[in-house]
Design a protein around this motif. Structure first.
Motif, PDB file in Angstrom:
ATOM      1  N   ILE A 119       0.923  -1.204   0.134  1.00 45.93           N
ATOM      2  CA  ILE A 119       0.152   0.279   0.023  1.00 45.93           C
ATOM      3  C   ILE A 119       0.960   1.239   0.013  1.00 45.93           C
ATOM      4  CG2 ILE A 119      -1.858   1.160   1.300  1.00 45.93           C
ATOM      5  CD1 ILE A 119      -2.519  -1.440   2.340  1.00 45.93           C
ATOM      6  N   SER A 120       0.982   1.960  -0.820  1.00 46.66           N
ATOM      7  CA  SER A 120       1.673   3.417  -1.240  1.00 46.66           C
ATOM      8  C   SER A 120       1.201   4.273  -1.910  1.00 46.66           C
ATOM      9  CB  SER A 120       2.951   2.692  -2.092  1.00 46.66           C
ATOM     10  OG  SER A 120       3.781   3.975  -2.399  1.00 46.66           O
ATOM     11  N   ASP A 121       1.453   5.335  -1.885  1.00 45.26           N
ATOM     12  CA  ASP A 121       1.037   6.428  -2.827  1.00 45.26           C
ATOM     13  C   ASP A 121       1.789   6.603  -3.960  1.00 45.26           C
ATOM     14  OD1 ASP A 121      -1.068   7.383  -0.938  1.00 45.26           O
ATOM     15  OD2 ASP A 121       0.622   8.530   0.380  1.00 45.26           O
ATOM     16  N   HIS A 154      -7.771  -2.465  -6.512  1.00 46.34           N
ATOM     17  CA  HIS A 154      -8.700  -1.181  -6.025  1.00 46.34           C
ATOM     18  C   HIS A 154      -9.275  -1.379  -4.613  1.00 46.34           C
ATOM     19  CE1 HIS A 154      -8.019   0.660 -10.073  1.00 46.34           C
ATOM     20  NE2 HIS A 154      -8.427  -0.588 -10.582  1.00 46.34           N
ATOM     21  N   ARG A 171     -10.570   0.943  -0.635  1.00 43.78           N
ATOM     22  CA  ARG A 171     -10.797   2.025  -0.138  1.00 43.78           C
ATOM     23  C   ARG A 171     -10.862   2.019   1.643  1.00 43.78           C
ATOM     24  NH1 ARG A 171     -17.160   3.801  -0.892  1.00 43.78           N
ATOM     25  NH2 ARG A 171     -17.264   1.784   0.463  1.00 43.78           N
ATOM     26  N   GLU A 205     -10.075   6.498  -1.905  1.00 49.24           N
ATOM     27  CA  GLU A 205      -9.998   5.288  -2.794  1.00 49.24           C
ATOM     28  C   GLU A 205      -8.276   5.270  -3.032  1.00 49.24           C
ATOM     29  OE1 GLU A 205     -11.982   3.706  -4.558  1.00 49.24           O
ATOM     30  OE2 GLU A 205     -13.789   4.481  -3.575  1.00 49.24           O
ATOM     31  N   ARG A 206      -7.941   4.244  -2.836  1.00 51.42           N
ATOM     32  CA  ARG A 206      -6.457   3.840  -3.316  1.00 51.42           C
ATOM     33  C   ARG A 206      -6.102   2.664  -4.071  1.00 51.42           C
ATOM     34  NH1 ARG A 206      -2.290   4.180   1.472  1.00 51.42           N
ATOM     35  NH2 ARG A 206      -3.123   6.119   1.406  1.00 51.42           N
ATOM     36  N   GLU A 207      -4.949   2.326  -4.690  1.00 50.62           N
ATOM     37  CA  GLU A 207      -4.633   1.125  -5.290  1.00 50.62           C
ATOM     38  C   GLU A 207      -3.557   0.398  -4.634  1.00 50.62           C
ATOM     39  OE1 GLU A 207      -3.198   2.493  -9.147  1.00 50.62           O
ATOM     40  OE2 GLU A 207      -5.136   1.741 -10.141  1.00 50.62           O
ATOM     41  N   THR A 210       2.503   4.035  -6.502  1.00 47.25           N
ATOM     42  CA  THR A 210       2.389   2.949  -6.945  1.00 47.25           C
ATOM     43  C   THR A 210       2.724   2.854  -8.369  1.00 47.25           C
ATOM     44  OG1 THR A 210      -0.097   3.431  -7.558  1.00 47.25           O
ATOM     45  CG2 THR A 210       0.277   2.117  -5.859  1.00 47.25           C
TER      46      THR A 210
END
Length: 289
Positions: A214-216, A237, A239, A246-248, A218
């Motif tokens: 999990i990172s900003d 995907h 949340r 929302e994040r990847e 990606t």
């Protein structure tokens, strides 16, 4: 303190590679090769080629020397997926195995320690298992046929384990053709079985791990992991449960020995990244895009 820990681990890895390479060479040169047992792999193929050179050209070439001609191109195939340290370890490993193989072969004049071929297959397979486990523990490889299997698996979308078995079986059958002895495949498959069981006993964990990142960053991680390690993965995907943002999430399946290099790359790009790992079964491994 961090420098001391790194140096200490490097010394341990160096010792494992040194003794593992010596044991691997001993297994081939003192047990398997003298009994004409070719249990697949680069050295099994080298044994077959050495016998052909004797029969056709009456040439005496060292087992390790022949193996180097295969290990070098196989290493070049795998080099893009290795880090710098792992690449150096691999080079040192296959050079040491080749050197020890030829030295042992010269010292003992190609004579086995035991005359019974079945005992040679048992002892040789067991020694191979211990040596390969030591080399893997040091996060190194022998640049063997498993490298070729990995390359072919990407082309034909087939399991690496299946391709390794296929390649090794071809080598075993080549041994049958060259030595013209129906006992050769039997002894070779006994050695392969013992070898696999020893590795399994020493390293019972599944060789693969699933990794969730999990990172900003990606996209940067994706480029780095594909470019530097050649790994594949899937974006999931998600949340956040609290913020509902929302994040990847990057999902990867990777060999256990590559976990630390992967973590190093991730944390270099994003020190705040969250990484979690878990064991995974090969039989349920999804196709990663």
């Amino acid at each position: 303190m961090e420098s001391f820990k790194f140096d200490r681990q490097l010394v341990i890895d160096g010792a494992l590679i040194l003794f593992g390479s010596f044991l691997l060479a001993t297994g081939y040169s003192l047990f398997l090769a003298p009994a004409h047992i070719s249990p697949g792999g680069v050295y099994g193929l080298a044994l077959v080629i050495r016998e052909l050179l004797k029969q056709i050209f009456h040439m005496e070439v060292g087992l390790g020397t022949i193996a180097l001609f295969f290990n070098v191109p196989l290493f070049l195939l795998a080099m893009h997926g290795l880090g710098k340290v792992a690449a150096v370890k691999t080079i040192v490993t296959f050079i040491l195995v080749a050197l020890f193989s030829d030295l042992i072969d010269t010292w003992f004049a190609g004579k086995p320690l035991v005359e019974d071929a079945i005992l040679c297959s048992f002892y040789g397979g067991a020694i191979l298992g211990v040596s390969v486990w030591m080399i893997f523990r040091a996060q190194s490889t022998c640049a063997g046929t498993d490298t070729l299997a990995r390359v072919l698996s990407r082309t034909f979308n087939t399991k690496v384990s299946t391709l390794i078995m296929f390649i090794d079986s071809i080598v075993v059958l080549l041994g049958l053709w060259v030595f013209e002895d129906w006992r050769v495949p039997l002894y070779s498959w006994i050695a392969i079985f013992i070898y696999s069981k020893v590795v399994e006993a020493l390293q019972p964990q599944n060789p693969h791990k699933s990794v969730f990142i999990i990172s900003d960053k990606t996209e940067e991680l994706r480029d780095a992991l594909i470019g530097r390690m050649g790994v594949r993965g899937t974006f999931l995907h998600g949340r956040g449960m609290y913020t509902r943002a929302e994040r990847e999430i990057l999902f990867i399946i990777i060999e256990r020995k590559n976990i630390q290099p992967l973590k190093k790359i991730v944390l270099e790009l994003d020190p705040r990244a969250f990484i979690t790992t878990a064991d995974v079964s090969n039989d349920t491994m999804p196709i990663l895009l």
